[in-house]
Design a protein around this motif. Structure first.
Motif, PDB file in Angstrom:
ATOM      1  N   ASN B 644      16.411 -20.516   1.779  1.00 49.78           N
ATOM      2  CA  ASN B 644      17.646 -21.187   1.370  1.00 49.78           C
ATOM      3  C   ASN B 644      17.447 -21.819  -0.003  1.00 49.78           C
ATOM      4  N   LEU B 646      19.360 -23.443  -1.928  1.00 53.41           N
ATOM      5  CA  LEU B 646      19.895 -24.805  -2.059  1.00 53.41           C
ATOM      6  C   LEU B 646      18.869 -25.810  -1.550  1.00 53.41           C
ATOM      7  N   GLY B 647      18.389 -25.555  -0.370  1.00 52.23           N
ATOM      8  CA  GLY B 647      17.419 -26.456   0.232  1.00 52.23           C
ATOM      9  C   GLY B 647      16.125 -26.510  -0.558  1.00 52.23           C
ATOM     10  N   ARG B 649      15.668 -26.010  -3.745  1.00 47.04           N
ATOM     11  CA  ARG B 649      15.849 -26.784  -4.985  1.00 47.04           C
ATOM     12  C   ARG B 649      15.849 -28.274  -4.680  1.00 47.04           C
ATOM     13  N   GLY B 650      16.592 -28.643  -3.627  1.00 46.93           N
ATOM     14  CA  GLY B 650      16.652 -30.053  -3.262  1.00 46.93           C
ATOM     15  C   GLY B 650      15.273 -30.619  -2.986  1.00 46.93           C
TER      16      GLY B 650
END
Lengths: 164, 764, 295
Positions: B644, B646-647, B649-650
């Motif tokens: 994922n 998004l995850g 990067r976070g």
């Protein structure tokens, strides 16, 4: 000795009796059951407890409940419209602006207060407005991006409503 | 990889709505009917014998329902290093002596937190003060007071790692240097403090515990050991957790004391630490004295490395013994090291014990090795990127007897950084510098100090008649996004949507054992278990479809986008939902379930797979105040296949926040065992205005061991941040440091000292 | 988490007079006034303060105002929030140093509820408003049942968390005189984390003569480097009557660093703080000078 506290929380009127040493965060969480507002640091340093009081974002851990007498409080629970999320909430989801989520309620309330006052904040203005909020998970940048995204969505929503 | 429907695509958090509406429930929020509140009485002394405890006044206070001391507990000793009984050294409450300021000696359960607190103040303890020791180099001396009587010279654990012939290799080196470092601690500082609720059912003799934990299974085992109960009679449930970062692996006094108090009162008991307790009595990063000696050829090729570490373990073991091992392992990453020797000692001291924090030894170790390699590069006149490139691990690299790196994208990561930095940071302002640090990290460890007989991860998939799926996994989402990854993998494997799957996470009674969220293990290990479980169901579904198609057995089927179809003739197939119905109805109603598990086998002594990468930091130094401004960060990382983005990067950005804290401002100074800054007022976290912009490049590879080739992401990036920053500072103003937490005064002092020495290369 | 465990009787007076009457009824050690409570509540949670009587004056809207008089200058009611000062167009225009300072006081959340009067009356030697008020030559008005008195800002804070405010008095107004022509004021606080409590803070006011050549007045205020916010008068004398150069500012900084008496703490050593004062006085003075030239 308990004293009367009459105030509005998330649009509903409340009339309760509290000890004067009760903090606003305690009333919100323990009396009213609004557990979305968190309690985190004991030193007024983290803003996880942020709620909106008479239109201004404040730290509910650093205000005695009785000081909210006659006032209106908005917590995270009051933001969505039934099952319809507020654009800020949706922007937070879409931009992965939270991880563990413990600081998130406070962040969202502060974002709302910011965007209510300043609908088109710059990156610096966002950082200044959000500076009180500690987050250990995200590194903040994605939160700020979510707020900019939310600003755009709110502007779009406003134009749509204006066009009607 | 575009062949996937879900894997690799940015996917929002499956817990998203719950978290943005305030509906996500954390242990901190929970109340149960008839619940009591517990509070601990903690030792004010770093080392003392308990002479007597008088709880009579506390017991009399109205509203108090139970007061316990060590003798009232089942008295089992516990700890994560269960395999070696002597290292499972924690007690529920101190019985004979206290070993650090904050060591719990008594606990109270009352009808309110305020009353419990008042009661704690009424407990009288008579102590006989003992001499205490606070520094490892003092603790190992023969005349030092012993923190634990059975551990000579206060040595809690030792570690030796060796391959090749280090002494011979140093003789052949053109350039040898040895540097010493003092790596300091760091507190995980999760937003949710330690919280637990225990509820003991007298009728069945079973205990249920809700806790803010990184590993329900570890907690279950710890409770079983402490309470001398069968582990099967203990159920641990993990609600949402407000962060862990390594501080919530161990069984801690909140859970065990809540359990004993519940057993005594017959009512649920909740214990929540306040922030002062969180800072001063919970696990933090292991501080260490480290010496590192390297021998290089004059072209920069690394020939030999010798490392000695002595860690300040504090009063108990926790996971500190693993940190000892891993620090001595990470310090060889990510370079080919033909000859290596490591000796590590962990000492007991009279302070809150140090354990594992995000990075697990890598953060401390790489601060030393990645600043040292830069100094060597400068001495040899070699570009810092070039020296890293020259020694970089490559796919298939093996450290004899220790580990093997299968997939490895370090070289392309280095190329990427080099290219991007040339583009982006070509012009530097005055007193600005760029620094690099390379890194690597595990995707879960092969270690079994917890002594489990179970597979390291297990998962169950149940498909219902309407095609909805119940996915059971004990994997712990503590914010890192594991819940979302779990659902993504299950959805991909079955060819359905995220919305079709309901996740049942982290309950030891209803899910199969998983070792928990540490060492970045969940995506690879839990991911593999889920994939295997889903595959079992998928195979059943494909069989049904194959029968219906009546096709030749060599033609393959795919499950994707809620269809099951012939791979070569996609138009020939069925809806997933129809096949599910047939699979159940045509099989006598047999439940459509799959069970999967994963344990790494034959993967060396460390990990089944390693993430790799390199980070560049640009910083500006204010010569007059020592203020360091981190302007910009660029990272290139190889996580195999990112599940994922998004995850991932976070997570990377969050890890950099912690890395910057390690580098600049987070420290827990103590005096005679007393922590001086146990609040966010004085313990400084990086806030939004300090956070630089971060550019992240994914350099995908494929690791055969990971689900879809996935490896860990973002615990790795905690480690390079501080050394890259230190290197940037060196390149900006020419000063070096032998420790982290480069506070204003420290930087200014170094700049002044250098200015006094005059111009020229003032090198040790 | 820590709540406020101690019990107290709680009063919400409706007028200043009522508040003063209550104050005079109770002993100093037993009774506290709460406005925004942003500092007070933390101390009460830590059990460092356990008053038996709490007088809540937050609602006294009579003390919440910002008025500008052309001749007399700026008058700020003591219960004006930090945020109101930060955002006030009147202040941003004519006394921008005040709104700049307020922008970095803690967080928006604190500024929305905390008041300038509460902050100043708290007597924190590292508070931000006090040095700015000193630099601006402000006066603080205190009211009791027997009348009013004013005090120069630099005489208000006496020691750590101790002010000249008598127990039976309320701080009611902050008076900032109109700035003389050719005056520039600048304030900076310095800390590792931006916006954090100051390790040292400096406020400098420079007034130039009508030719904008020489300095006719200088005020240098220091925060967080002594038992109370202070004026570095000897440093001011270095600048007064002179044509200000960078070297002169550096000299003023040196003198100011010797006038201060910082202490070593977890954050930094005494030496570092003195060095910081030296640097900040030069930098802040330089910016004040630039503003004076533009004025």
């Amino acid at each position: 000795m308990k004293k009367e506290l009459k105030f509005v929380a998330n649009g509903e009127p409340y009339d309760i009796w509290v000890e004067p040493n009760t903090l606003l965060v305690q009333v919100l969480r323990d009396e009213l059951g609004f557990k979305g507002t968190k309690w985190c640091c004991d030193s007024g340093s983290c803003c996880a407890c942020a709620v909106i009081l008479d239109g201004k974002v404040v730290k509910s851990c650093s205000i005695f409940a009785l000081q909210a007498n006659g006032k209106e409080v908005l917590t995270i629970e009051g933001l969505a419209n039934g099952t319809e999320l507020h654009p800020i909430q949706q922007a937070f989801i879409d931009n992965w602006a939270f991880q563990c989520g413990f600081c998130t309620s406070g962040q969202i309330m502060a974002a709302k207060a910011l965007l209510d006052e300043n609908p088109k904040p710059t990156r610096e203005e966002i950082q200044l407005a959000m500076d009180g909020h500690l987050c250990r998970c995200t590194g903040y940048n994605m939160i700020n991006e979510a707020i900019r995204d939310a600003a755009k969505r709110l502007q779009a929503q406003k134009s749509q409503e204006g066009a009607k | 990889m575009s062949e996937y429907s879900i894997i690799g695509k940015p996917t929002t958090n499956v817990d998203g709505v719950a978290k943005v509406t305030g509906e996500a429930v954390y242990t901190f929020d929970m109340t149960l009917p008839n619940m009591l509140y517990g509070k601990l009485l903690r030792s004010p002394h770093p080392h003392a014998r308990i002479v007597s405890i008088d709880t009579s006044e506390a017991e009399k206070l109205p509203g108090v329902k139970a007061v316990i001391t060590g003798k009232d507990t089942p008295g089992g000793k516990y700890g994560l290093w269960r395999r070696f009984r002597e290292l499972a050294d924690q007690e529920i409450l101190a019985t004979t002596k206290v070993r650090f300021i904050g060591d719990p000696v008594a606990a109270v359960a009352a009808i309110s937190e305020d009353i419990a607190e008042k009661a704690v103040d009424l407990i009288n303890v008579e102590y006989e003060l003992l001499p205490a020791v606070f520094e490892p180099l003092e603790a190992i001396k023969d005349d030092a007071p012993l923190v634990h009587d059975d551990f000579e010279n206060n040595i809690n654990a030792t570690r030796h790692i060796e391959w090749g012939n280090v002494d011979e290799a140093f003789k052949k080196a053109d350039y040898v240097r040895e540097d010493r470092f003092n790596l300091l601690t760091q507190h995980p500082a999760p937003m949710e403090v330690h919280s637990s609720i225990a509820s003991y059912d007298k009728g069945s003799g079973r205990l249920t515990v809700w806790s803010s934990t990184q590993s329900p299974y570890f907690l279950q085992l710890g409770l079983a050991d402490a309470l001398k109960m069968r582990e099967g009679n203990i159920r641990v449930i993990k609600p949402h957790v407000g962060g862990g970062f390594g501080g919530k692996n161990s069984t801690m006094p909140d859970s065990v004391n809540a359990a004993v108090l519940s057993m005594k009162t017959g009512r649920p008991v909740k214990i929540v630490f306040n922030r002062e307790e969180e800072f001063s009595t919970t696990e933090h990063r292991t501080p260490m004295h480290l010496s590192i000696k390297i021998g290089l050829k004059k072209d920069g090729t690394l020939l030999a490395k010798e490392v000695k570490i002595i860690t300040d373990g504090g009063a108990y073991t926790g996971l500190g013994a693993t940190t000892l091992y891993l620090a001595g392992t990470w310090i060889t990453f990510p370079y080919k090291t033909p000859n290596y020797r490591y000796d590590g000692f962990r000492t007991y001291t009279n302070k809150m014990w140090a354990s594992s924090v995000r990075g697990f030894g890598a953060v401390s170790a790489l601060y030393a090795s990645e600043t040292q390699i830069d100094r060597a590069a400068h001495d040899l006149g070699i570009d810092p990127i070039e020296i890293r490139r020259k020694n970089a691990m490559t796919p298939g690299y093996e450290a004899p007897g220790q580990y093997k790196v299968e997939s490895c994208g370090l070289l392309p990561c280095i190329d990427k950084i080099e290219q991007r930095v040339k583009e982006k940071w070509a012009r530097l302002d005055k007193d600005e510098g760029i620094g690099f640090a390379a890194f690597a990290y595990m995707s879960g460890g092969i270690f079994n100090w917890i002594d489990t007989p179970y597979a390291f991860s297990g998962a169950m998939v149940k498909v219902n008649i309407d095609g909805t799926v119940d996915l059971f996994t004990q994997a712990s989402d503590i914010g890192q996004g594991t819940n979302t990854v779990s659902v993504m993998i299950c959805a991909e494997e079955l060819g359905i949507g995220i919305d079709d799957i309901r996740l049942h996470p982290a309950d030891t009674a209803t899910t199969l054992a998983d070792l928990g969220a540490w060492g970045s293990r969940e995506t690879l290990m839990n991911g593999n278990a889920i994939k295997a479980a889903a595959d079992e169901v998928r195979d059943k579904l494909l069989d049904v479809a194959r029968m219906k198609l009546g096709e030749n057995i060599v033609y393959d089927l795919d499950a994707k986008d809620k269809r099951i179809y012939l791979a070569l003739r996609p138009e020939r197939g069925f809806s997933y939902y129809d096949i599910v119905k047939d699979a159940i109805k045509e099989n006598d109603g047999e439940p459509l379930v799959g069970i999967g598990h994963y344990t790494p086998h034959r993967k060396g002594m460390v990990s089944p797979a390693y993430a790799m990468g390199i980070m560049g930091v640009r910083a500006k130094v204010d010569r007059e105040t020592g203020q360091v401004e981190v302007k910009d960060v660029i990272v290139a990382h190889d996580c195999g296949q990112i599940i994922n983005p998004l995850g991932a990067r976070g997570q990377v950005e969050g890890s950099i926040q912690m890395g910057l804290g390690f580098g600049l401002c987070e420290d827990l100074p103590s005096e005679n065992g007393m922590i001086l800054n146990p609040s966010f007022v004085d313990y400084k976290l990086i806030r939004t205005r300090e956070m630089p912009q971060i550019e992240l490049f994914d350099v995908p590879t494929y690791d055969p061991e990971g689900p879809y080739g996935a490896k860990e992401s973002a615990e790795a990036t905690t480690a390079p941040t501080a050394p890259a920053l230190a290197n940037a500072i060196y390149n900006a103003v020419g000063v070096e440091f032998d420790s982290n937490v480069l506070r204003l005064e420290k930087v200014l002092k170094a700049i002044r000292e250098k200015e006094e020495k005059g111009k020229g290369k003032g090198r040790r | 988490m820590k709540s406020v465990v101690s019990d107290f009787e709680y009063f919400v007076p409706k007028t200043v007079e009522e508040a003063l009457k209550l104050l005079s009824q109770y002993e100093e050690e037993e009774c506290k006034v709460i406005a925004g409570g942003q500092s007070l509540i933390i101390l009460m949670k830590q059990r460092l303060l356990t008053p038996k009587y709490l007088i809540d004056i937050k609602g006294l809207s009579d003390l919440d105002y910002i008025k500008l008089d052309e001749k007399e200058g700026l008058k700020i009611g003591a219960l004006t929030t930090h945020r109101a000062i930060e955002k006030s167009p009147v202040i941003q225009k004519g006394f921008s140093v005040l709104s700049e300072m307020e922008q970095n006081v803690s967080s928006v959340e604190t500024r929305n509820w905390g008041t300038i009067g509460g902050n100043v009356a708290h007597g924190d030697p590292s508070g931000d408003p006090a040095p700015v008020l000193i630099a601006l030559n402000a006066k603080l008005k205190m009211t009791s049942l027997s009348g009013e008195r004013t005090l120069d800002a630099e005489d208000f804070t006496l020691d750590y968390f101790e002010t000249a405010l008598r127990h039976d008095e309320l701080l009611t107004e902050i008076q900032v005189p109109t700035l003389p022509p050719n005056t520039g004021v600048k304030f900076t606080k310095f800390s590792q984390i931006v916006g954090d409590y100051a390790i040292a803070s400096v406020g400098v006011l420079i007034t130039l003569d009508k030719n904008k050549e020489t300095c006719s007045d200088a005020r240098i205020a220091l925060g967080a480097v002594d038992i109370a916010p202070m004026r570095a008068k000897k440093a001011e004398d270095v600048l007064k009557g002179e044509k200000i150069s960078n070297d002169l500012l550096a000299e003023a900084g040196q003198v100011a660093s010797e006038e201060a008496s910082p202490t070593t703490d977890v954050e930094a050593s005494e030496e570092y703080k003195r060095d910081l004062v030296k640097v900040l006085v030069r930098r802040v003075g330089s910016e004040a000078l630039a503003r004076a030239k533009k004025a």
